[in-house]
Design a protein around this motif. Sequence first.
Motif, PDB file in Angstrom:
ATOM      1  N   GLN A   5      -7.562   2.220  -3.495  1.00 13.65           N
ATOM      2  CA  GLN A   5      -7.134   2.593  -2.513  1.00 13.65           C
ATOM      3  C   GLN A   5      -7.407   4.187  -2.116  1.00 13.65           C
ATOM      4  OE1 GLN A   5      -2.969   1.891  -2.270  1.00 13.65           O
ATOM      5  NE2 GLN A   5      -2.758   2.926  -0.317  1.00 13.65           N
ATOM      6  N   ARG A  49       0.754  -1.380   0.062  1.00 16.96           N
ATOM      7  CA  ARG A  49      -0.008   0.038   0.031  1.00 16.96           C
ATOM      8  C   ARG A  49       0.835   1.283   0.065  1.00 16.96           C
ATOM      9  NH1 ARG A  49      -4.332   0.807   3.992  1.00 16.96           N
ATOM     10  NH2 ARG A  49      -2.858   0.783   5.462  1.00 16.96           N
ATOM     11  N   THR A  97      -3.456  -3.425  -6.039  1.00 14.50           N
ATOM     12  CA  THR A  97      -3.231  -2.288  -6.090  1.00 14.50           C
ATOM     13  C   THR A  97      -1.727  -1.822  -5.944  1.00 14.50           C
ATOM     14  OG1 THR A  97      -3.926  -0.332  -4.623  1.00 14.50           O
ATOM     15  CG2 THR A  97      -3.215  -2.103  -3.285  1.00 14.50           C
TER      16      THR A  97
END
Length: 236
Positions: A211, A162, A222
């Motif tokens: 996201q 992330r 992602t």
Amino acid sequence: MSENEQSKQVAGSDGLDFGLFINRQYVTVKRIGVGGFGTVWQAYDFSLRNFIAIKELLPEYAEPKFVEMFYKEALIAKNIIHDNIVRVQHFWKGSNGTFYVVLDYVRGVDLETLIRKCNQDKVVIPWQLSTLICINVLKAIDYANRIARDSITGNPYGIVYRDISPGNVLLSFDGDVKLSDFGIAKTADEIKDSIPQKVITGKYPYMSPEQIKGQSDIDHRTDIFSVAVLFYEMLT
């Protein structure tokens, strides 16, 4: 601050901070940078006689939720042993209440510095090098997502990083590419139990649309999206 945590900081002739003694085992050489929740130092380990990196949690983030994130980063990264991931060696709380993480020191620069310098000098990063860097980052996130396992349960972590961005990609002078800073990474179990986010963590220019929207069901795709953005930035 106890004698064990006592520190002394001296300004060197080159303007770098050094001489900060920590835990009677480490002495700082220079401040590498401040980002996220902590200050990162290059330090020397007297016991193992080599250079290491120490991340110190900033005092303003001493709240339990940030300490938990700081600890979780150390816990996850300590169990991920891969050539393309910066290894965590140790985590502890000093008697002064400050939290520390000891990591491998990567002798080199981050990708953000390389891109900025190339832009300043109007130098194009060779597409072959850009491809090599992205391949190694993909190896790191693939390992963290599919292969790395909890040392107790034996279950795959299923980590979604992330936070793919140039500042978290380290390029060593030996030719290695390493991903660092698992501060906002989430395991598959955490993602399953999470709810849509009100506060978005990460760096917007590199995030996938899912996201940015704060969706709770994001997965490894992602991170792949973010690597593609990274690739585009290097190529252009």
